[in-house]
Design a protein around this motif. Structure first.
Motif, PDB file in Angstrom:
ATOM      1  N   GLY A  23       0.819  -1.212   0.000  1.00  0.00           N
ATOM      2  CA  GLY A  23       0.000   0.000   0.000  1.00  0.00           C
ATOM      3  C   GLY A  23       0.845   1.251   0.000  1.00  0.00           C
ATOM      4  O   GLY A  23       0.540   2.229  -0.699  1.00  0.00           O
ATOM      5  N   MET A  24       1.934   1.237   0.765  1.00  0.00           N
ATOM      6  CA  MET A  24       2.822   2.390   0.800  1.00  0.00           C
ATOM      7  C   MET A  24       3.497   2.601  -0.551  1.00  0.00           C
ATOM      8  O   MET A  24       3.636   3.740  -1.010  1.00  0.00           O
ATOM      9  CB  MET A  24       3.887   2.206   1.889  1.00  0.00           C
ATOM     10  N   LEU A  25       3.917   1.523  -1.194  1.00  0.00           N
ATOM     11  CA  LEU A  25       4.560   1.645  -2.500  1.00  0.00           C
ATOM     12  C   LEU A  25       3.571   2.067  -3.583  1.00  0.00           C
ATOM     13  O   LEU A  25       3.918   2.822  -4.491  1.00  0.00           O
ATOM     14  CB  LEU A  25       5.229   0.324  -2.884  1.00  0.00           C
ATOM     15  N   GLN A  26       2.355   1.598  -3.484  1.00  0.00           N
ATOM     16  CA  GLN A  26       1.353   1.921  -4.487  1.00  0.00           C
ATOM     17  C   GLN A  26       0.849   3.359  -4.337  1.00  0.00           C
ATOM     18  O   GLN A  26       0.729   4.081  -5.325  1.00  0.00           O
ATOM     19  CB  GLN A  26       0.175   0.954  -4.389  1.00  0.00           C
ATOM     20  N   ASP A  27       0.574   3.791  -3.125  1.00  0.00           N
ATOM     21  CA  ASP A  27      -0.021   5.108  -2.898  1.00  0.00           C
ATOM     22  C   ASP A  27       1.009   6.222  -2.714  1.00  0.00           C
ATOM     23  O   ASP A  27       0.656   7.393  -2.786  1.00  0.00           O
ATOM     24  CB  ASP A  27      -0.939   5.070  -1.677  1.00  0.00           C
ATOM     25  N   GLY A  28       2.249   5.871  -2.447  1.00  0.00           N
ATOM     26  CA  GLY A  28       3.284   6.890  -2.266  1.00  0.00           C
ATOM     27  C   GLY A  28       3.047   7.714  -1.009  1.00  0.00           C
ATOM     28  O   GLY A  28       2.674   7.200   0.035  1.00  0.00           O
ATOM     29  N   LEU A  29       3.242   9.017  -1.113  1.00  0.00           N
ATOM     30  CA  LEU A  29       3.102   9.888   0.050  1.00  0.00           C
ATOM     31  C   LEU A  29       1.659  10.096   0.493  1.00  0.00           C
ATOM     32  O   LEU A  29       1.417  10.615   1.574  1.00  0.00           O
ATOM     33  CB  LEU A  29       3.751  11.243  -0.220  1.00  0.00           C
ATOM     34  N   SER A  30       0.705   9.681  -0.317  1.00  0.00           N
ATOM     35  CA  SER A  30      -0.691   9.823   0.102  1.00  0.00           C
ATOM     36  C   SER A  30      -1.130   8.705   1.058  1.00  0.00           C
ATOM     37  O   SER A  30      -2.187   8.802   1.658  1.00  0.00           O
ATOM     38  CB  SER A  30      -1.610   9.858  -1.127  1.00  0.00           C
ATOM     39  N   HIS A  31      -0.320   7.661   1.196  1.00  0.00           N
ATOM     40  CA  HIS A  31      -0.632   6.585   2.139  1.00  0.00           C
ATOM     41  C   HIS A  31      -0.382   7.090   3.560  1.00  0.00           C
ATOM     42  O   HIS A  31       0.591   7.787   3.815  1.00  0.00           O
ATOM     43  CB  HIS A  31       0.240   5.360   1.851  1.00  0.00           C
ATOM     44  N   PRO A  32      -1.264   6.754   4.515  1.00  0.00           N
ATOM     45  CA  PRO A  32      -1.118   7.293   5.876  1.00  0.00           C
ATOM     46  C   PRO A  32       0.134   6.825   6.619  1.00  0.00           C
ATOM     47  O   PRO A  32       0.532   7.452   7.600  1.00  0.00           O
ATOM     48  CB  PRO A  32      -2.386   6.829   6.589  1.00  0.00           C
ATOM     49  N   SER A  33       0.773   5.760   6.193  1.00  0.00           N
ATOM     50  CA  SER A  33       1.964   5.274   6.898  1.00  0.00           C
ATOM     51  C   SER A  33       3.267   5.815   6.335  1.00  0.00           C
ATOM     52  O   SER A  33       4.296   5.742   7.002  1.00  0.00           O
ATOM     53  CB  SER A  33       2.016   3.741   6.837  1.00  0.00           C
ATOM     54  N   THR A  34       3.264   6.340   5.136  1.00  0.00           N
ATOM     55  CA  THR A  34       4.512   6.714   4.483  1.00  0.00           C
ATOM     56  C   THR A  34       5.223   7.853   5.196  1.00  0.00           C
ATOM     57  O   THR A  34       6.418   7.764   5.492  1.00  0.00           O
ATOM     58  CB  THR A  34       4.256   7.095   3.013  1.00  0.00           C
ATOM     59  N   LYS A  35       4.528   8.917   5.492  1.00  0.00           N
ATOM     60  CA  LYS A  35       5.169  10.085   6.107  1.00  0.00           C
ATOM     61  C   LYS A  35       5.731   9.789   7.498  1.00  0.00           C
ATOM     62  O   LYS A  35       6.862  10.185   7.799  1.00  0.00           O
ATOM     63  CB  LYS A  35       4.221  11.265   6.122  1.00  0.00           C
ATOM     64  N   PRO A  36       4.986   9.094   8.382  1.00  0.00           N
ATOM     65  CA  PRO A  36       5.579   8.781   9.687  1.00  0.00           C
ATOM     66  C   PRO A  36       6.811   7.879   9.584  1.00  0.00           C
ATOM     67  O   PRO A  36       7.781   8.064  10.315  1.00  0.00           O
ATOM     68  CB  PRO A  36       4.461   8.077  10.453  1.00  0.00           C
ATOM     69  N   VAL A  37       6.780   6.915   8.668  1.00  0.00           N
ATOM     70  CA  VAL A  37       7.934   6.022   8.511  1.00  0.00           C
ATOM     71  C   VAL A  37       9.141   6.803   8.009  1.00  0.00           C
ATOM     72  O   VAL A  37      10.260   6.633   8.499  1.00  0.00           O
ATOM     73  CB  VAL A  37       7.582   4.844   7.574  1.00  0.00           C
ATOM     74  N   LEU A  38       8.947   7.690   7.044  1.00  0.00           N
ATOM     75  CA  LEU A  38      10.044   8.507   6.546  1.00  0.00           C
ATOM     76  C   LEU A  38      10.560   9.466   7.614  1.00  0.00           C
ATOM     77  O   LEU A  38      11.772   9.690   7.738  1.00  0.00           O
ATOM     78  CB  LEU A  38       9.610   9.287   5.307  1.00  0.00           C
ATOM     79  N   ALA A  39       9.651  10.030   8.401  1.00  0.00           N
ATOM     80  CA  ALA A  39      10.066  10.956   9.462  1.00  0.00           C
ATOM     81  C   ALA A  39      10.906  10.233  10.516  1.00  0.00           C
ATOM     82  O   ALA A  39      11.946  10.748  10.949  1.00  0.00           O
ATOM     83  CB  ALA A  39       8.840  11.597  10.098  1.00  0.00           C
ATOM     84  N   TRP A  40      10.489   9.055  10.924  1.00  0.00           N
ATOM     85  CA  TRP A  40      11.264   8.309  11.913  1.00  0.00           C
ATOM     86  C   TRP A  40      12.586   7.825  11.333  1.00  0.00           C
ATOM     87  O   TRP A  40      13.578   7.698  12.065  1.00  0.00           O
ATOM     88  CB  TRP A  40      10.447   7.146  12.465  1.00  0.00           C
ATOM     89  N   GLY A  41      12.620   7.561  10.032  1.00  0.00           N
ATOM     90  CA  GLY A  41      13.890   7.232   9.391  1.00  0.00           C
ATOM     91  C   GLY A  41      14.848   8.406   9.453  1.00  0.00           C
ATOM     92  O   GLY A  41      16.043   8.246   9.731  1.00  0.00           O
ATOM     93  N   ALA A  42      14.345   9.612   9.217  1.00  0.00           N
ATOM     94  CA  ALA A  42      15.178  10.812   9.309  1.00  0.00           C
ATOM     95  C   ALA A  42      15.650  11.041  10.743  1.00  0.00           C
ATOM     96  O   ALA A  42      16.807  11.419  10.978  1.00  0.00           O
ATOM     97  CB  ALA A  42      14.399  12.017   8.806  1.00  0.00           C
ATOM     98  N   ILE A  43      14.776  10.809  11.714  1.00  0.00           N
ATOM     99  CA  ILE A  43      15.160  10.948  13.125  1.00  0.00           C
ATOM    100  C   ILE A  43      16.264   9.949  13.471  1.00  0.00           C
ATOM    101  O   ILE A  43      17.233  10.287  14.153  1.00  0.00           O
ATOM    102  CB  ILE A  43      13.932  10.762  14.042  1.00  0.00           C
ATOM    103  N   GLY A  44      16.144   8.742  12.976  1.00  0.00           N
ATOM    104  CA  GLY A  44      17.180   7.733  13.211  1.00  0.00           C
ATOM    105  C   GLY A  44      18.499   8.114  12.570  1.00  0.00           C
ATOM    106  O   GLY A  44      19.570   7.887  13.145  1.00  0.00           O
TER     107      GLY A  44
END
Length: 75
Positions: A23-44
């Motif tokens: 779902g994340m790969l198909q919907d890109g940034l419009s998927h509700p999980s994509t932005k939090p996962v990317l944000a936590w990746g940046a925090i890491g």
């Protein structure tokens, strides 16, 4: 379709994770999980700069992996 984050759903973690990632790969940034996962990746990654024994890619993967796990299994 199986609903993720449903307390009555006790499905297999791998199939739930595969469905969430698809779902994340198909919907890109419009998927509700994509932005939090990317944000936590940046925090890491930022935390890895401060910690002398952790490289930036490891910090990025750890942060994104943690948030992805919490999105698939919130409890």
């Amino acid at each position: 379709m199986v609903q993720l984050n449903d307390p009555n759903n006790r499905g297999d973690f791998l199939s739930d994770a595969r469905q969430e990632l698809a779902g994340m790969l198909q919907d890109g940034l419009s998927h509700p999980s994509t932005k939090p996962v990317l944000a936590w990746g940046a925090i890491g990654a930022v935390a890895a700069v401060v910690l002398p024994f952790v490289t930036i890619p490891v910090g990025l993967a750890a942060g994104a992996g943690y948030q992805f796990y919490k999105r698939v299994r919130p409890n």
